[in-house]
Design a protein around this motif. Structure first.
Motif, PDB file in Angstrom:
ATOM      1  N   ILE A 116     -64.152 -11.966  82.856  1.00 11.23           N
ATOM      2  CA  ILE A 116     -62.715 -11.775  82.678  1.00 11.23           C
ATOM      3  C   ILE A 116     -62.400 -10.299  82.407  1.00 11.23           C
ATOM      4  O   ILE A 116     -63.237  -9.561  81.886  1.00 11.23           O
ATOM      5  CB  ILE A 116     -62.162 -12.655  81.542  1.00 11.23           C
ATOM      6  N   TYR A 117     -61.188  -9.907  82.782  1.00 12.95           N
ATOM      7  CA  TYR A 117     -60.773  -8.515  82.589  1.00 12.95           C
ATOM      8  C   TYR A 117     -59.254  -8.445  82.650  1.00 12.95           C
ATOM      9  O   TYR A 117     -58.585  -9.365  83.150  1.00 12.95           O
ATOM     10  CB  TYR A 117     -61.392  -7.611  83.654  1.00 12.95           C
ATOM     11  N   HIS A 118     -58.700  -7.360  82.130  1.00 11.21           N
ATOM     12  CA  HIS A 118     -57.241  -7.197  82.127  1.00 11.21           C
ATOM     13  C   HIS A 118     -56.746  -6.992  83.559  1.00 11.21           C
ATOM     14  O   HIS A 118     -57.435  -6.382  84.381  1.00 11.21           O
ATOM     15  CB  HIS A 118     -56.850  -5.999  81.262  1.00 11.21           C
ATOM     16  N   LYS A 119     -55.587  -7.499  83.848  1.00 15.87           N
ATOM     17  CA  LYS A 119     -55.053  -7.438  85.216  1.00 15.87           C
ATOM     18  C   LYS A 119     -54.846  -6.006  85.703  1.00 15.87           C
ATOM     19  O   LYS A 119     -54.784  -5.763  86.915  1.00 15.87           O
ATOM     20  CB  LYS A 119     -53.745  -8.212  85.308  1.00 15.87           C
ATOM     21  N   SER A 120     -54.750  -5.037  84.782  1.00 17.17           N
ATOM     22  CA  SER A 120     -54.569  -3.643  85.170  1.00 17.17           C
ATOM     23  C   SER A 120     -55.893  -2.877  85.282  1.00 17.17           C
ATOM     24  O   SER A 120     -55.896  -1.671  85.519  1.00 17.17           O
ATOM     25  CB  SER A 120     -53.661  -2.923  84.166  1.00 17.17           C
ATOM     26  N   GLN A 121     -57.004  -3.576  85.130  1.00 13.97           N
ATOM     27  CA  GLN A 121     -58.319  -2.937  85.166  1.00 13.97           C
ATOM     28  C   GLN A 121     -58.555  -2.255  86.515  1.00 13.97           C
ATOM     29  O   GLN A 121     -58.285  -2.825  87.574  1.00 13.97           O
ATOM     30  CB  GLN A 121     -59.413  -3.981  84.917  1.00 13.97           C
ATOM     31  N   ASN A 161     -54.041 -16.960  79.871  1.00 13.97           N
ATOM     32  CA  ASN A 161     -53.394 -15.701  79.475  1.00 13.97           C
ATOM     33  C   ASN A 161     -53.032 -14.953  80.751  1.00 13.97           C
ATOM     34  O   ASN A 161     -53.907 -14.551  81.514  1.00 13.97           O
ATOM     35  CB  ASN A 161     -54.342 -14.869  78.605  1.00 13.97           C
ATOM     36  N   GLU A 162     -51.746 -14.768  80.993  1.00 10.68           N
ATOM     37  CA  GLU A 162     -51.280 -14.174  82.246  1.00 10.68           C
ATOM     38  C   GLU A 162     -51.747 -12.734  82.433  1.00 10.68           C
ATOM     39  O   GLU A 162     -51.795 -12.241  83.558  1.00 10.68           O
ATOM     40  CB  GLU A 162     -49.754 -14.240  82.321  1.00 10.68           C
ATOM     41  N   ALA A 163     -52.093 -12.055  81.343  1.00 10.52           N
ATOM     42  CA  ALA A 163     -52.518 -10.655  81.443  1.00 10.52           C
ATOM     43  C   ALA A 163     -54.000 -10.523  81.775  1.00 10.52           C
ATOM     44  O   ALA A 163     -54.475  -9.427  82.047  1.00 10.52           O
ATOM     45  CB  ALA A 163     -52.213  -9.923  80.143  1.00 10.52           C
ATOM     46  N   ILE A 164     -54.736 -11.638  81.773  1.00 10.59           N
ATOM     47  CA  ILE A 164     -56.187 -11.593  81.970  1.00 10.59           C
ATOM     48  C   ILE A 164     -56.584 -12.326  83.239  1.00 10.59           C
ATOM     49  O   ILE A 164     -56.193 -13.472  83.460  1.00 10.59           O
ATOM     50  CB  ILE A 164     -56.911 -12.199  80.753  1.00 10.59           C
ATOM     51  N   LYS A 165     -57.357 -11.628  84.071  1.00  6.71           N
ATOM     52  CA  LYS A 165     -57.896 -12.224  85.286  1.00  6.71           C
ATOM     53  C   LYS A 165     -59.222 -12.912  84.980  1.00  6.71           C
ATOM     54  O   LYS A 165     -60.024 -12.415  84.180  1.00  6.71           O
ATOM     55  CB  LYS A 165     -58.128 -11.140  86.351  1.00  6.71           C
TER      56      LYS A 165
END
Length: 313
Positions: free
Chosen positions: A273-278, A152-156
């Motif tokens: 894991i976390y959202h890329k904007s975190q 998922n590209e939005a999740i690091k």
């Protein structure tokens, strides 16, 4: 228009009920209803169709809620920016953990983390991978611990460890006398599995698909917990596969049923894991550092074959 009104609106949109939304917002139902009514009056637009059961968004309400999510999310990030700038490690941090990791990993790091970072209000929720992804995208949790990769590209994804699969083979089983297991020996129809919704089941299914075994069988024995699978297996109803950490607390008798795989063993990748904007990166680094410190003493495996948790056709 206030942030509070937008938060109340989002709550009603999520729970589709004013009373339930008020409970989750820790206010009375009349207070919540009055604030939403004020917002609708100011906008001169109806956000909710109250004649429907459950309550539905109007067409314009749908667009208002989409924008409200953005505004509320950005408002929440202001304090995160300040904390990040100051290097402050504290405040509320919502963490999701999948059910097949929660019982083994959480007791290993929770005490150390809370002792090292007493100013952090850690809120932990047991969630499936699907729920975790949805809540990360919606901003309802800050981070999670799950099996990866998720693609998922939005999740690091920050890898914490690689956890090998271990076979539990009952007496009388065709593989009981084997000292080590070969992937090619595993037959899916012979394995007791977790219920649907557990990504470890998908790990096992993908392992057998990679082995080109027939996976189009009807599984009559599925359970929601590893403890049940262990008991069923010991009763001679089939073998099962366990994550390595789930084998550490078995009694000495049960450990005689365990069989490791030949190297490199199949394994699952477990990540933070976390959202890329975190923005709460100082908290994420603190959590990862704490887990790294305790997990090294439990798992020393590096030469493994990663089995994806993603469902495959």
């Amino acid at each position: 228009m206030t942030i509070t009104q937008l938060k109340y609106t989002l709550a009603v949109a999520e729970y589709k009920n004013f009373t339930v939304a008020a409970e989750h917002c820790f206010v009375t139902q009349p207070t919540l209803s009055m604030q939403i009514q004020k917002l609708e009056d100011e906008l001169d637009a109806k956000i909710f169709n109250r004649s429907k059961k459950p309550i539905e968004l109007t067409p314009v309400g749908t667009r208002i809620v989409e924008q409200a999510k953005v505004i509320v999310d950005e408002s929440n990030r202001i304090m995160d920016i300040v904390h990040q700038q100051k290097g402050y490690i504290g405040g509320e941090f919502k963490l999701g953990i999948i059910p097949t990791i929660m019982p083994t990993l959480l007791p290993m790091f929770l005490k150390n983390f809370t002792k090292s970072y007493p100013k952090v209000q850690l809120i932990i929720e047991e969630l499936t991978t699907e729920e975790i992804v949805r809540k990360l995208m919606d901003g309802h949790i800050d981070a999670a611990i799950a099996a990866t990769p998720l693609e998922n590209e939005a999740i690091k994804e920050r890898v914490l460890y690689y956890e090998p699969f271990v076979g539990l083979i009952p007496e009388g089983h065709r593989l009981f006398k084997n000292e080590k297991l070969e992937i090619e020996e595993i037959e899916l129809e012979d394995i007791l599995l977790l219920e649907d919704g557990h990504c470890f089941k998908d790990n096992v299914l993908n392992l057998c698909r990679a082995n080109k075994k027939d996976t189009k069988k009807h599984f009559q024995l599925e359970s929601g917990s590893f403890d049940t699978l262990i008991k069923l297996s010991k009763d001679g109803l089939g073998m099962t596969l366990l994550p390595y950490l789930n084998t550490l607390d078995l009694n000495e008798k049960d450990k005689t049923y365990l069989r490791e795989f030949v190297s490199p063993p199949p394994a699952r990748e477990v990540s933070l894991i976390y959202h890329k904007s975190q923005l709460k990166m100082q908290l994420i680094e603190a959590l990862k550092s704490t887990i790294d410190g305790v997990i090294r003493g439990a798992i020393a495996f590096s030469d493994v074959e990663i089995i994806s948790p993603l469902q495959k056709a």
